[in-house]
Design an enzyme around this catalytic site. Structure first.
Site, mmCIF file in Angstrom:
data_model
loop_
_atom_site.group_PDB
_atom_site.id
_atom_site.type_symbol
_atom_site.label_atom_id
_atom_site.label_comp_id
_atom_site.label_asym_id
_atom_site.label_seq_id
_atom_site.Cartn_x
_atom_site.Cartn_y
_atom_site.Cartn_z
ATOM 1 N N GLU A 128 -4.924 0.313 11.598
ATOM 2 C CA GLU A 128 -3.702 0.905 12.208
ATOM 3 C C GLU A 128 -4.294 2.302 12.596
ATOM 4 O O GLU A 128 -3.465 2.849 13.563
ATOM 5 C CB GLU A 128 -2.990 1.242 11.014
ATOM 6 C CG GLU A 128 -2.097 -0.179 10.629
ATOM 7 C CD GLU A 128 -1.769 -0.330 8.966
ATOM 8 O OE1 GLU A 128 -1.660 0.678 8.404
ATOM 9 O OE2 GLU A 128 -1.594 -1.600 8.556
ATOM 10 N N GLY A 137 -2.682 -3.999 0.751
ATOM 11 C CA GLY A 137 -1.715 -3.204 1.333
ATOM 12 C C GLY A 137 -0.294 -3.485 0.556
ATOM 13 O O GLY A 137 0.054 -2.980 -0.736
ATOM 14 N N GLY A 138 0.643 -4.453 1.111
ATOM 15 C CA GLY A 138 1.645 -4.682 0.529
ATOM 16 C C GLY A 138 1.788 -5.029 -1.002
ATOM 17 O O GLY A 138 2.576 -4.532 -1.783
ATOM 18 N N GLY A 183 -0.631 -7.426 7.012
ATOM 19 C CA GLY A 183 0.995 -7.389 6.774
ATOM 20 C C GLY A 183 1.706 -8.342 7.388
ATOM 21 O O GLY A 183 2.792 -8.392 7.477
ATOM 22 N N HIS A 229 -9.076 2.425 9.470
ATOM 23 C CA HIS A 229 -8.344 1.289 9.290
ATOM 24 C C HIS A 229 -7.814 0.944 10.625
ATOM 25 O O HIS A 229 -7.525 1.834 11.564
ATOM 26 C CB HIS A 229 -7.217 1.959 8.305
ATOM 27 C CG HIS A 229 -6.193 0.728 7.776
ATOM 28 N ND1 HIS A 229 -5.113 0.292 8.861
ATOM 29 C CD2 HIS A 229 -6.202 0.021 7.052
ATOM 30 C CE1 HIS A 229 -4.688 -0.728 8.182
ATOM 31 N NE2 HIS A 229 -5.214 -0.932 6.912
ATOM 32 N N SER A 249 -3.050 -9.675 3.883
ATOM 33 C CA SER A 249 -2.092 -10.096 3.066
ATOM 34 C C SER A 249 -2.778 -10.668 1.840
ATOM 35 O O SER A 249 -2.568 -12.093 1.526
ATOM 36 C CB SER A 249 -1.635 -11.371 4.055
ATOM 37 O OG SER A 249 -0.796 -10.633 5.050
ATOM 38 N N GLU A 298 -11.007 -6.480 7.785
ATOM 39 C CA GLU A 298 -9.762 -6.896 7.543
ATOM 40 C C GLU A 298 -9.395 -7.545 9.085
ATOM 41 O O GLU A 298 -8.989 -6.643 10.070
ATOM 42 C CB GLU A 298 -9.023 -5.607 7.472
ATOM 43 C CG GLU A 298 -9.226 -4.910 6.126
ATOM 44 C CD GLU A 298 -8.100 -4.087 5.646
ATOM 45 O OE1 GLU A 298 -7.479 -4.182 4.703
ATOM 46 O OE2 GLU A 298 -7.967 -3.014 6.414
ATOM 47 N N ASN A 340 -4.209 0.228 -0.833
ATOM 48 C CA ASN A 340 -3.951 1.157 0.414
ATOM 49 C C ASN A 340 -2.354 1.222 0.314
ATOM 50 O O ASN A 340 -1.707 0.382 0.861
ATOM 51 C CB ASN A 340 -4.365 0.517 1.445
ATOM 52 C CG ASN A 340 -4.322 1.569 2.851
ATOM 53 O OD1 ASN A 340 -3.541 2.499 2.673
ATOM 54 N ND2 ASN A 340 -4.509 0.885 3.923
ATOM 55 N N TRP A 341 -1.889 2.435 -0.278
ATOM 56 C CA TRP A 341 -0.414 2.648 -0.017
ATOM 57 C C TRP A 341 0.220 2.864 1.143
ATOM 58 O O TRP A 341 1.482 2.821 1.409
ATOM 59 C CB TRP A 341 0.176 3.647 -1.256
ATOM 60 C CG TRP A 341 -0.263 3.138 -2.623
ATOM 61 C CD1 TRP A 341 -0.994 2.026 -3.044
ATOM 62 C CD2 TRP A 341 -0.128 3.973 -3.778
ATOM 63 N NE1 TRP A 341 -1.054 1.963 -4.413
ATOM 64 C CE2 TRP A 341 -0.450 3.234 -4.748
ATOM 65 C CE3 TRP A 341 0.610 5.190 -4.067
ATOM 66 C CZ2 TRP A 341 -0.464 3.735 -5.977
ATOM 67 C CZ3 TRP A 341 0.815 5.647 -5.348
ATOM 68 C CH2 TRP A 341 0.224 4.941 -6.340
ATOM 69 N N LYS A 342 -0.656 3.263 2.442
ATOM 70 C CA LYS A 342 -0.120 3.531 3.565
ATOM 71 C C LYS A 342 0.936 4.492 3.481
ATOM 72 O O LYS A 342 0.963 5.554 2.747
ATOM 73 C CB LYS A 342 0.204 2.284 4.301
ATOM 74 C CG LYS A 342 -0.725 1.167 4.174
ATOM 75 C CD LYS A 342 -0.640 -0.115 5.075
ATOM 76 C CE LYS A 342 -1.471 -1.071 5.050
ATOM 77 N NZ LYS A 342 -1.565 -2.186 6.065
#
Ligand code: PGA
Length: 255
Positions: free
Chosen positions: A97, A234-235, A173, A95, A213, A167, A9-11
């Site tokens: 966010e 993500g990251g 993150g 998600h 993470s 999640e 997920n590149w956000k």
């Protein structure tokens, strides 16, 4: 055995040209991956170009959200037909966010999941608790409400075309990961909720990813758990090497 699904997920990261370059290096890195389903979710803006890069490869395309209406006056939104036309197969829905910052609710998750499935695409439905909820003893209520809300009115066949991403919000993150045992225990609980709704056959087939993470250092331990069928990353998905560092142990565990 359930097939591992590792999704990046590149956000809100990477310009269009950076996205194309990242997609190219991921395609090159995973060319010998046979058993793991690899998915990437760039920004909307980059999706059409990235679609050209992944076409005919073993990398699949996802988008990070979709609107539940077919078209119209919904400034800033994208419809499922637009997503389908560029060849995306998955849609990330709900998600944390989106829930935290953009007013996503269990109802809108449900509407988006229905729309996605009706177009023949597959939702990745995100659920997860905050630290406050976990510490306040509300973990099971929160997750069960999110799952039941997301799947309201979805048939068994529909459910089989979905993936759940568990999640924990406190792990996204932050560098803090749920321990293998914590994640396993919670994901087994999520599977029991699916079983309550659809019975054993569906609950055993439905894939549940872990997200928060996840990275090369902890992937093996997490993916080795019985009820963890992949990761939403993500990251660590923003570089081909670190993304591959999660895909490689999944491939090994599939052997
Ligand atoms: P993270 O994000 O891997 O950077 O924690 C995961 C996610 O939000 O899907």
């Amino acid at each position: 055995m359930r097939q591992y699904i590792i999704a990046g997920n590149w956000k809100m990261n990477k310009t269009v040209s950076e996205s194309v370059a990242l997609a190219q290096s991921i395609v090159a890195a995973v060319k010998d991956i046979k058993k793991v389903e690899v998915v990437i979710a760039p920004t909307y803006l980059a999706c059409a170009k990235v679609a050209d890069v992944v076409k005919g490869t073993n990398v699949k395309l996802a988008v990070q959200d979709v609107h539940w209406k077919d078209q119209g006056a919904f400034t800033g939104k994208v419809s499922i037909d637009m997503v389908k036309e560029i060849g995306a197969e998955y849609v990330i829905i709900g998600h944390s966010e989106q829930r935290q910052f953009f007013g996503e609710t269990d109802e809108t998750v449900n509407l988006k999941a229905k729309k996605t499935l009706s177009a023949g695409l597959k939702p990745i439905i995100c659920i997860g608790e905050t630290l406050e909820e976990r510490q306040g003893g509300k973990l099971e209520t929160v997750l069960s409400t999110q799952i039941k809300g997301a799947y309201a009115g979805l048939s068994e066949v529909d459910a089989l075309n979905t993936v759940i991403a568990y999640e924990p919000v406190w792990a996204i993150g932050t560098g803090v990961t749920a321990s293998d045992e914590q994640a396993q225990e919670t994901q087994a609980f999520c599977r029991s909720v699916v079983k309550e709704i659809y019975g054993e056959k569906v609950s055993e087939a439905l894939r549940i990813q872990y997200g928060g993470s996840m990275k090369a250092e902890n992937a093996q331990g997490l993916l080795g758990q019985k009820d963890i069928d992949g990761g939403l990353i993500g990251g660590a998905a923003l570089k081909a090497e670190t993304f591959f560092g999660i895909i490689a142990p999944a491939e090994q565990l599939s052997a």
